[in-house]
Design an enzyme around this catalytic site. Structure first.
Site, mmCIF file in Angstrom:
data_model
loop_
_atom_site.group_PDB
_atom_site.id
_atom_site.type_symbol
_atom_site.label_atom_id
_atom_site.label_comp_id
_atom_site.label_asym_id
_atom_site.label_seq_id
_atom_site.Cartn_x
_atom_site.Cartn_y
_atom_site.Cartn_z
ATOM 1 N N GLY A 79 10.329 -13.217 11.074
ATOM 2 C CA GLY A 79 10.459 -12.046 11.954
ATOM 3 C C GLY A 79 11.421 -11.006 11.415
ATOM 4 O O GLY A 79 12.114 -10.327 12.184
ATOM 5 N N LEU A 80 11.466 -10.893 10.073
ATOM 6 C CA LEU A 80 12.251 -9.832 9.438
ATOM 7 C C LEU A 80 13.722 -9.841 9.849
ATOM 8 O O LEU A 80 14.310 -8.792 10.111
ATOM 9 C CB LEU A 80 11.638 -8.452 9.747
ATOM 10 C CG LEU A 80 10.247 -8.214 9.186
ATOM 11 C CD1 LEU A 80 9.680 -6.902 9.708
ATOM 12 C CD2 LEU A 80 10.246 -8.207 7.656
ATOM 13 N N ASN A 106 12.369 -4.024 -0.085
ATOM 14 C CA ASN A 106 11.176 -4.186 0.754
ATOM 15 C C ASN A 106 11.497 -3.593 2.124
ATOM 16 O O ASN A 106 12.446 -4.024 2.782
ATOM 17 C CB ASN A 106 10.838 -5.682 0.825
ATOM 18 C CG ASN A 106 9.590 -5.973 1.634
ATOM 19 O OD1 ASN A 106 9.636 -6.037 2.857
ATOM 20 N ND2 ASN A 106 8.475 -6.161 0.963
ATOM 21 N N CYS A 137 3.121 -4.631 9.478
ATOM 22 C CA CYS A 137 3.948 -4.632 10.685
ATOM 23 C C CYS A 137 3.182 -3.910 11.775
ATOM 24 O O CYS A 137 2.425 -2.970 11.496
ATOM 25 C CB CYS A 137 5.246 -3.856 10.448
ATOM 26 S SG CYS A 137 6.220 -4.469 9.086
ATOM 27 N N LYS A 172 2.468 -2.717 -0.129
ATOM 28 C CA LYS A 172 2.005 -4.108 -0.157
ATOM 29 C C LYS A 172 0.815 -4.302 0.778
ATOM 30 O O LYS A 172 0.905 -4.044 1.983
ATOM 31 C CB LYS A 172 3.181 -4.996 0.267
ATOM 32 C CG LYS A 172 2.933 -6.475 0.123
ATOM 33 C CD LYS A 172 4.253 -7.224 0.215
ATOM 34 C CE LYS A 172 4.094 -8.700 0.148
ATOM 35 N NZ LYS A 172 5.404 -9.384 0.145
ATOM 36 N N ILE A 198 -0.805 -10.167 -2.350
ATOM 37 C CA ILE A 198 -0.978 -9.933 -0.941
ATOM 38 C C ILE A 198 0.247 -10.408 -0.139
ATOM 39 O O ILE A 198 1.035 -11.216 -0.628
ATOM 40 C CB ILE A 198 -2.236 -10.691 -0.391
ATOM 41 C CG1 ILE A 198 -2.126 -12.190 -0.719
ATOM 42 C CG2 ILE A 198 -3.503 -10.069 -0.912
ATOM 43 C CD1 ILE A 198 -3.238 -13.053 -0.125
ATOM 44 N N GLY A 224 1.690 -19.676 -0.131
ATOM 45 C CA GLY A 224 1.626 -20.835 -1.017
ATOM 46 C C GLY A 224 0.259 -20.982 -1.671
ATOM 47 O O GLY A 224 -0.627 -20.135 -1.495
#
Ligand SMILES: Cc1cc2nc3c(=O)[nH]c(=O)nc-3n(C[C@H](O)[C@H](O)[C@H](O)COP(=O)(O)O)c2cc1C
Length: 325
Positions: A79-80, A106, A137, A172, A198, A224
């Protein structure tokens, strides 16, 4: 004929003067602000560092639990969490100026104004080599629709940030879009210097007693090795849709993954989740890449790029993503 690994040119230009010493970067959210790994990793051997997602105001992040393992990957809903752009500049930028490795900040936000304000505060700060826009977001003003899955919104936020800074700008891509190509084109047309692709895939895990979703935020981002085929597909499509360079991210754990991403046209890769298990991996990949090229007598890794792309670029499809299940 074999050549010494030190003779292999690994440098890569992402545009607007952003020249990386090599094409192996660390992905946002998996390497903190770089400082955290200072004792374990020689940060100056990395090609670039994408630091943790940074917002205008400090964020405490999502409720726990925030991470869980999945087959071939993990789900996270951090959650940033971050101290806010002003604190990031004050605490870390002076350290970044002492590194050879470029640091990309970022940037995340909930409105175009948020993004622009964060970027304004980073513009001209010594130590900040560039911006990576995390557009996965929710756009609060548009009912929570993510910027990254809408070509118009993705183009608008990119254009607004472009007007606010001359810093090199990466945007991104999210894999959660039905067709990445119009989005990639809108971002490139709006003045981005490069794309990265991605971000995580949206997912859910169920709690052990099956009485609720496991993550405190319900939704998490899947990352992953499990996501590598999706990342390959997005990179493959994006490089054929735009002329700007594409940096690949998703499931890199060994050199073979790096070579696969080069084959579908990426000029560089970021290593994310794998760093948690093996912080030394990115630097090792730099050495392994140089050795791989040297054994084949390649004086530049760039000869590896695009070998798996179609010889001629086909006409853009009107059908959207062309997979046939
Ligand atoms: C714990 C964690 C935190 C992340 N935080 C961010 C972030 O703040 N901003 C962002 O753009 N991506 C973030 N990501 C996504 C990664 O940068 C990367 O795009 C994704 O994990 C896919 O790469 P990987 O499979 O190598 O991990 C995060 C990923 C993880 C696992």
């Amino acid at each position: 004929m074999e050549i010494p690994p030190s003779d292999v040119n690994l440098a890569v230009d992402l545009g607007r003067g952003l020249r990386l010493p090599n094409p192996i970067l660390v992905a946002s959210g998996t390497f903190g602000y770089g400082i955290e790994y200072g004792n374990v990793v020689d940060v100056d051997r990395l090609g670039g560092i994408c630091c943790k997602g940074t917002t205008l105001k400090a964020r405490i992040g999502n409720p726990p639990p925030r991470v869980t393992e999945t087959p071939g990957g993990m789900l996270n809903s951090i959650g940033l969490q971050n101290p806010g752009v002003d604190a990031v500049v004050e605490k870390y930028a002076h350290v970044w100026t002492t590194w050879r490795t470029p640091v990309l900040v970022n940037v995340a936000g909930e409105s175009v104004r948020d993004y622009v304000e964060v970027v304004r505060r980073l513009d001209g700060v010594p130590g900040v080599a560039g911006i990576e826009l995390n557009i996965s977001c929710p756009n609060v003003g548009a009912g929570g629709l993510q910027f990254a899955i809408d070509a118009v919104a993705a183009g608008e936020v990119t254009a607004a940030v472009r007007r606010a800074t001359d810093l090199p700008l990466l945007v991104k891509l999210s894999p959660n879009a039905s067709d990445i190509r119009p989005i990639a084109r809108a971002i490139a047309d709006a003045g981005a210097d490069a794309l990265s692709a991605i971000n995580t895939l949206s997912g859910i895990a169920v709690a052990p007693r099956r009485d609720r979703a496991l993550l405190g935020n319900i939704y998490g981002g899947l990352s992953g090795p499990a996501i590598k085929p999706v990342a390959l597909r997005v990179v493959y499509e994006a490089v054929q849709a735009v002329k700007i360079p594409v940096v690949a991210i998703g499931g890199v754990t060994e050199l073979a993954d790096v070579l696969d991403f080069f084959a579908v046209g990426a000029v560089a890769v970021q290593v994310g989740t794998a760093i948690f298990a093996d912080p030394a991996l990115p630097v090792r990949l730099v050495d392994e890449l140089a050795a791989h090229c040297a054994r084949r007598g390649m004086s530049s890794y760039r000869d590896l790029i695009g070998s798996a792309l179609p010889a001629t670029v086909g006409r853009p499809s009107a059908k959207g993503v062309e997979y046939r299940p």
